[in-house]
Design an enzyme around this catalytic site. Structure first.
Site, PDB file in Angstrom:
ATOM      1  N   GLU B  50      30.682  36.532  36.858  1.00 42.78           N
ATOM      2  CA  GLU B  50      30.984  37.920  37.220  1.00 42.78           C
ATOM      3  C   GLU B  50      29.725  38.508  37.814  1.00 42.78           C
ATOM      4  OE1 GLU B  50      33.928  38.768  33.387  1.00 42.78           O
ATOM      5  OE2 GLU B  50      32.186  40.048  33.725  1.00 42.78           O
ATOM      6  N   ASP B  61      29.107  51.509  31.097  1.00 47.49           N
ATOM      7  CA  ASP B  61      28.008  50.588  30.827  1.00 47.49           C
ATOM      8  C   ASP B  61      26.917  51.224  29.986  1.00 47.49           C
ATOM      9  OD1 ASP B  61      28.587  48.029  32.116  1.00 47.49           O
ATOM     10  OD2 ASP B  61      28.732  49.248  33.927  1.00 47.49           O
TER      11      ASP B  61
END
Lengths: 404, 278
Positions: B50, B61
């Protein structure tokens, strides 16, 4: 842009939260179930007379509504044109219009059984309103605020702490309102099981833009009634400042289908539109951030750019999605005022009317100074005085002394 | 259509082991080093890569990946350069599946149709876009499937049985189960709780289920690999990268190796897992 005029400007959003191409639900999957729950809870509350009755009680006796519609006689004389009325939202408990929306959301949170409330704040007005109602209802309150804003809005930080809230200074990114919103969303994703996110403006994922608008529409609805009582007719124009745009939407929305009413939103032009500013409609284009599609300040790669405004409450690189739509369909005219224009308006209103405005509505006053002289004396102009300037006194004092 | 992702999971199923999925940020700490890191990932045992698309406002995040995105943006990384990186990687590796992971705005601004065409031709196999739930499938998911890319959806602890069918409806490649309600790099996932969740999702889909968020060590990666079809590690690799940089945040001679060594150790953990019989 060529967009067909709708039959009504007040029928949005559609069932998926869209105003034209704007709005939507651009959030992480973790939050999606809660957002759907919130929509259900809000629909049920709206249909429940007990909810409205309880809210009306608090609006009258705790917030102090209705707020006056005040004829600003000396400002009118000074500008020599339109008859200027101030909608006195700064007289609400907590000192701004923010409390109208927070009361509604806290009552929803209570219905949903959420005991922990989080909020983002720029100038601290929304944070103070949230901390206040959390104190009133015995709820835990955490407010995210950019570290830059914590510095320039100290009086509000102290108020929030006195009210029992935890203020978290956000150090990431540009350390202003946009980053406070990122951090609040991160908290929400982490504590979604017990936490209600009390968003302060008409932005974010559906249904927030709608429910915040509805809770703020009391501003425009009262104005309509009051103007009828005082002048026996509708106003001719409305002016309000816009960061995310909740005070403006609250004033505008009840008048959108009255075609004789001219409507002006005032964005923050910061140092000027060719330099650092916070005017998303004047200087941005449609993009996706914080749960909705709307006008945003960004670079060619879609990276969000730093906004700048002297006013912490307008220092945000986006705007509520319904405003983006009202801009594209041409119902509302979006103007902008610079830091310097807002400072001049701040001083003018203080000296002529004995009312120290917050720096946010000082942007609206700045455009009234341009618009009013060009209108006839029987033109009725309403400006939303969305907050009081106590919080800005130290900052403006420093600037003015520095200039001398 | 069969993508490299489908092929890889079919092979792993034959081998009877779980996938090791790695995440790094494109352009961190600079485009050239980033390409070397991506190459090292596949050589060190990553089964699926990824690659993060840098974004100024990564709402899901934690601090490590936020900082990685900012490092990449600071040296001028863009979505276009991210696709260039994939194209360069494909010159030496045409089998390892590569998934772009990020937020919608850079893609929206690039232009959805142009992005999908360019991504496909660069050698991208799938997309994970954090802020596009099924309610917004018309935006990118449906066009991506038509363009021959997998659209990998996140399922979370808050995705209940009633909602799962909607989440899985247009998902392809694999399902990414987010092991905790939270942001990347946060609390560790409990393998038993994860096992129950994976079993629950399996009742609704035949797709492989990879689990991420909160997995940092070879032991944890192994424990998860015993309960799921793959373990995803991101923040720990990004931290290893960051710890190898000089005081100004620039790559050093140690940078690529630091990521490669941790990748190898994690891969060993995943490969040592005993998969439950199906």
């Amino acid at each position: 842009m060529n967009i067909a005029k709708p039959n009504s400007y007040r029928s949005g959003p559609d069932e998926r939260g869209h105003f034209g191409i704007f709005g939507g639900r651009f959030v992480a999957e973790t939050l999606m179930p809660l957002i759907l729950d919130l929509e259900k809870a809000y629909t049920a509350a709206k249909a429940d007379p007990a909810f409205q009755a309880e809210m009306n009680g608090y609006l009258k006796n705790y917030v102090g509504r209705p707020s006056p519609l005040y004829f600003a006689e000396r400002l009118t004389e000074h500008l020599g044109g339109a008859k200027i009325y101030l909608k006195r939202e700064e007289l609400n408990h907590t000192g701004s219009h923010k409390v109208n929306n927070v009361l509604g959301q806290i009552m929803l949170a209570r219905r949903m059984g959420k005991k922990r409330i989080i909020a983002e704040t720029g100038a601290g007005q929304h944070g103070v309103a949230t901390a206040t109602l959390c104190a009133r209802f015995g709820l835990e309150c955490v407010v995210y605020m950019g570290a830059v804003d914590v510095e320039r809005q100290q009086p509000n930080v102290i108020r929030m702490e006195m009210l029992g809230a935890t203020v978290v200074p956000v150090q990431s990114g540009t350390r202003t309102l946009k980053d406070a919103m990122n951090e609040a969303l991160r908290d929400w994703v982490t504590n979604v099981h017990n936490t209600f996110y009390c968003i302060g403006t008409v932005a974010g994922p559906h249904p927030y833009p709608t429910l915040v608008r509805d809770f703020q529409s009391i501003i425009g609805n009262e104005t309509k009634t009051q103007m009828q009582e005082i002048e026996g007719r509708l106003p001719d124009s409305l002016v309000a400042c816009i960061g995310g745009g909740s005070n403006a939407m609250g004033l505008f929305h009840p008048f959108l289908d009255d075609p004789s009413v001219e409507i002006f939103g005032v964005e923050a032009a910061g140092h000027g539109l060719t330099q650092l500013h916070a005017a998303s409609i004047a200087g941005g284009r449609p993009g996706v951030l914080h749960g909705n599609r709307t006008y945003l300040l960004m670079d060619a790669d879609g990276q969000i750019q730093d906004a700048h405004s002297i006013s912490a409450g307008l220092d945000y690189p986006g705007i509520g999605p319904e405003h983006s739509w009202l801009h594209e369909v041409g119902r509302v005219n979006y103007l902008s005022a610079t830091d310097d224009e807002a400072l001049a308006a701040f001083q003018l209103l203080s000296k002529l009317e004995g009312i120290i405005p917050a720096l946010e509505p000082a942007h609206a006053i700045a455009k009234v100074m341009e618009l009013a002289p060009k209108r006839p004396k029987d033109h009725l102009m309403v400006v939303n005085l969305s907050g009081r300037g106590d919080k800005d006194v130290p900052q403006v004092g420093d600037i003015l002394r520095g200039k001398k | 259509m069969t993508t490299r992702i489908d092929t890889r999971f079919a092979e792993l199923k034959k081998e009877g082991r779980a996938a090791f999925v790695t995440y790094v940020m494109a352009g961190d700490p600079d485009p050239k080093t980033s390409l070397e890191i991506v190459k090292a990932l596949s050589k060190s045992g990553a089964d699926v890569i990824e690659l993060g698309i840098p974004f100024t406002d990564p709402m899901a995040d934690g601090p490590s990946i936020q900082a990685a995105g900012l490092r990449a943006l600071k040296v001028g990384m863009t979505l276009k350069k991210t696709l260039d990186l994939v194209r360069d990687f494909r010159k030496s590796d045409n089998v390892t599946p590569l998934v772009l992971m990020g937020y919608y705005n850079p893609i929206y601004i690039y232009g959805v149709d142009k992005f999908l065409a360019d991504a496909k031709s660069a050698g991208v196999d799938g997309l994970i876009i954090v802020d596009l739930p099924p309610e917004e499938d018309d935006e990118l998911c449906i066009p991506a499937l038509k363009a021959g890319l997998n659209f990998i959806r996140l399922a979370t602890p808050t995705t209940d049985d009633k909602r799962l069918p909607a989440v899985l409806a247009n998902t392809s490649g694999f399902v990414y189960y987010v092991s905790i309600a939270g942001i990347t790099g946060a609390a560790a996932a409990d393998a038993n709780v994860v096992g129950d969740a994976v079993a629950r999702i399996k009742r609704h889909t035949k797709l492989p289920i990879c689990v991420g968020f909160g997995i940092r060590t070879p032991e944890a990666a192994r424990a998860i690999a015993e309960k799921a079809d793959g373990s995803v590690v991101g923040t720990a690799l990004v931290d290893a990268l960051k710890n190898s940089l000089d005081a100004e945040g620039r790559a050093t001679a140690k940078t690529v190796n630091a990521v490669a060594e941790l990748t190898a150790a994690l891969a060993k953990g995943v490969k040592g897992a005993q998969q439950a019989a199906e």
